[in-house]
Structures are given as structure tokens and as C-alpha cells.
Design an enzyme around this catalytic site. Structure first.
Site, PDB file in Angstrom:
ATOM      1  N   THR A  13      -8.878  58.233  -1.584  1.00 24.28           N
ATOM      2  CA  THR A  13      -9.076  59.329  -0.647  1.00 24.28           C
ATOM      3  C   THR A  13      -8.253  59.090   0.618  1.00 24.28           C
ATOM      4  OG1 THR A  13     -11.044  58.306   0.378  1.00 24.28           O
ATOM      5  CG2 THR A  13     -11.400  59.778  -1.509  1.00 24.28           C
ATOM      6  N   GLY A  14      -7.826  60.180   1.235  1.00 23.44           N
ATOM      7  CA  GLY A  14      -7.030  60.056   2.457  1.00 23.44           C
ATOM      8  C   GLY A  14      -5.763  59.266   2.236  1.00 23.44           C
ATOM      9  N   SER A  15      -4.993  59.630   1.202  1.00 23.92           N
ATOM     10  CA  SER A  15      -3.885  58.765   0.783  1.00 23.92           C
ATOM     11  C   SER A  15      -2.508  59.389   0.960  1.00 23.92           C
ATOM     12  CB  SER A  15      -4.067  58.359  -0.684  1.00 23.92           C
ATOM     13  OG  SER A  15      -4.379  59.470  -1.504  1.00 23.92           O
ATOM     14  N   THR A  16      -2.384  60.368   1.841  1.00 20.61           N
ATOM     15  CA  THR A  16      -1.070  60.970   2.058  1.00 20.61           C
ATOM     16  C   THR A  16      -0.204  60.165   3.017  1.00 20.61           C
ATOM     17  OG1 THR A  16      -1.931  62.402   3.817  1.00 20.61           O
ATOM     18  CG2 THR A  16      -1.919  63.291   1.565  1.00 20.61           C
ATOM     19  N   GLY A  20      -3.831  54.320   3.221  1.00 19.18           N
ATOM     20  CA  GLY A  20      -4.172  54.992   1.970  1.00 19.18           C
ATOM     21  C   GLY A  20      -2.970  55.194   1.071  1.00 19.18           C
ATOM     22  N   TYR A 154     -17.550  55.209  16.030  1.00 16.77           N
ATOM     23  CA  TYR A 154     -16.679  54.748  14.952  1.00 16.77           C
ATOM     24  C   TYR A 154     -17.187  53.429  14.379  1.00 16.77           C
ATOM     25  CZ  TYR A 154     -12.480  52.785  12.725  1.00 16.77           C
ATOM     26  OH  TYR A 154     -11.593  52.206  11.843  1.00 16.77           O
TER      27      TYR A 154
END
Length: 264
Positions: A13-16, A20, A154
Site C-alpha cells: 500500500t502507498g507504493s507509488t 513503498g 503520528y
């Protein structure tokens, strides 16, 4: 050691971009079929094109959906009903004083950084267990242990990643499915590059030198005394996703450059 993930399907996930993307590339290089995920279709398409150039024989898919929502997770699960390796990497961060952080920001951080991994792990882990093999990795942070005073919201989410990964590892005991957390420290990703751009232009120093100075100012306990590369973080994730890491489960694996001052 040769890591061979041929025949395995991995979802990151979140790998652009950033860590990631580096994880996705490392898994593809090891032979896994990799599913790239991001919120926007154009970002997913660009990542797929880039990865095809960098790993010519990569087997890739892309799904654009916001896994920070229940609906987005459902869409991803529908598009990719089964995986062998799940990397819960997606995350958001940003400094904000505790007294100025409203409820909706707390909730958004929790939904993206915590609930995305909960929902996807819940969807995929049972089938992994039935097949007798699987890998689930939560990307936490050294901030899970060194709670930042300016990013308490966070830090909470990253500590939550540790609790969930440890508990889920125990829940899946004896199934052949391992669950671990990886804790990066300061890492030279696109975010840090953008943050240091003005400093690089002003001083004329190399990006790596500016990053090292930043680390020593803000994380003086660093032992490597520099920022890690995204590839160094990805290397740990690829290993813990491998067949060779079968005896590692329920662990919090630090790639923090020694920032966390503990021997445990």
C-alpha cells in the site's frame, strides 16, 4: 542468500513513491507479482511505468484507491482478493502541536496509518493461514518508540502498528503466517528531499550531506550519522517477506540507524 519469491503475490500500500516504491521494486526483483497502490490513478500509472523500466521482467498490477477509508479498502480487496505478502506501508505524517490538533486530524491519521492495515490484514490473513504460508509487514517508525513532541498524533499511530503486529503474530501462531513491524528512522525519501531542497540550493552542498546534517541536529543519537536510503529500508522488508525469514515473527525490526537508544 538468494531470495526467490516467484509464484507469490505481494501487495504494497502507498507504493507509488518513497519507501513503498522501493519495497515494491525489491519484491519485484525477487520474483513476486507486485500490486502497486496509491490514491490517484495517474500516480499508480507512473509508478507502474517506472517499475517496468527498472525491472524489465516484473509482473505488476496497479489499483488506485484510498485505503485510508473503509470503502477504499473494500475496493482494493475486491480488485485483489488474495495475496501472499501484505505490506501495510501507507502512512501520513506532519508536525502539529498537541493543543492545536483537532479531532478530525487525529481520526484521519488513525484511519490511514492504523485502520488501513487492520482492515487489509483482517481480509487477507485468514486465507494465508489456510494455505499455510503468508507474510504481513507493518511499516512503523522509530517515532513509535521516540514519540515526537511535535507529532504526538503520528507517534500514537506508529506505536499502534507495533501493538497490532505483535498481537496478530500471536493470533496466527503456528499457521505459517508471520507478522512483523519494520521501523525506519530518518530516510532520504522524496519527503526529505523536498524538505531539504532550499538548504541544498542555499549551501551548494550535496543532498546526502544536508540530510546527514539534519539527522545530527534532530536525531543526534543516530549511530550511522546520516539518513538511510529507501533501498536500505526496503532490503529489510524484502528479507522479512521471504521464505528465509520463517523464524522471525512478532518482531519490531529497526532500520533506524541506531537512533533509538536501547539494546532491546
Amino acid at each position: 542468500m538468494k531470495i526467490d519469491l516467484t509464484g507469490k503475490t505481494a501487495l504494497v500500500t502507498g507504493s507509488t513513491l518513497g519507501i513503498g516504491y522501493a519495497i515494491a521494486k525489491g519484491l519485484a526483483e525477487a520474483g513476486a507479482e507486485v500490486v502497486i497502490n496509491g490514491r490517484k490513478q495517474d500516480a499508480v500509472d507512473k509508478a507502474l511505468e517506472r517499475l517496468k523500466r527498472e525491472v524489465s521482467d516484473a509482473r505488476l498490477r496497479g489499483v488506485a484507491t484510498d485505503v485510508g477509508t473503509a470503502e477504499g479498502c473494500e475496493a482494493l480487496i475486491k480488485a485483489v482478493p488474495q495475496v501472499d505478502i501484505l505490506i501495510n506501508n501507507v502512512g501520513i505524517y506532519g508536525p502539529q502541536d498537541f493543543f492545536d490538533t483537532p479531532d478530525d486530524v487525529w481520526q484521519r491519521f488513525f484511519d490511514v496509518n492504523v485502520m488501513s492495515g487492520v482492515r487489509l490484514s483482517r481480509a487477507y490473513a485468514d486465507e494465508m493461514a489456510k494455505r499455510g504460508w503468508g507474510r504481513i509487514v507493518f511499516i512503523s517508525s522509530e517515532s513509535a518508540l521516540n514519540i515526537p513532541a511535535d507529532m504526538i498524533h503520528y507517534g500514537l499511530t506508529k506505536t499502534s502498528n507495533l501493538s497490532i503486529s505483535r498481537g496478530l503474530a500471536k493470533r496466527l501462531a503456528g499457521t505459517g503466517v508471520t507478522v512483523n513491524a519494520v521501523l525506519p528512522g530518518p530516510t532520504l525519501s522524496e519527503g526529505m528531499t523536498d524538505m531539504l531542497k532550499d538548504e541544498v540550493e542555499k549551501t551548494g552542498k550535496a543532498l546526502e550531506d544536508c540530510a546527514a546534517a539534519f539527522v545530527m541536529e534532530h536525531r543526534p543519537s543516530s549511530i550511522i550519522q546520516r539518513a538511510a536510503s529507501i533501498e536500505e529500508v526496503a532490503n529489510m522488508v524484502v528479507y522479512v517477506s521471504s521464505k528465509q525469514a520463517s523464524a522471525t515473527s512478532g518482531a519490531a525490526l529497526r532500520v533506524d540507524g541506531g537512533v533509538v537508544d536501547t539494546i532491546a
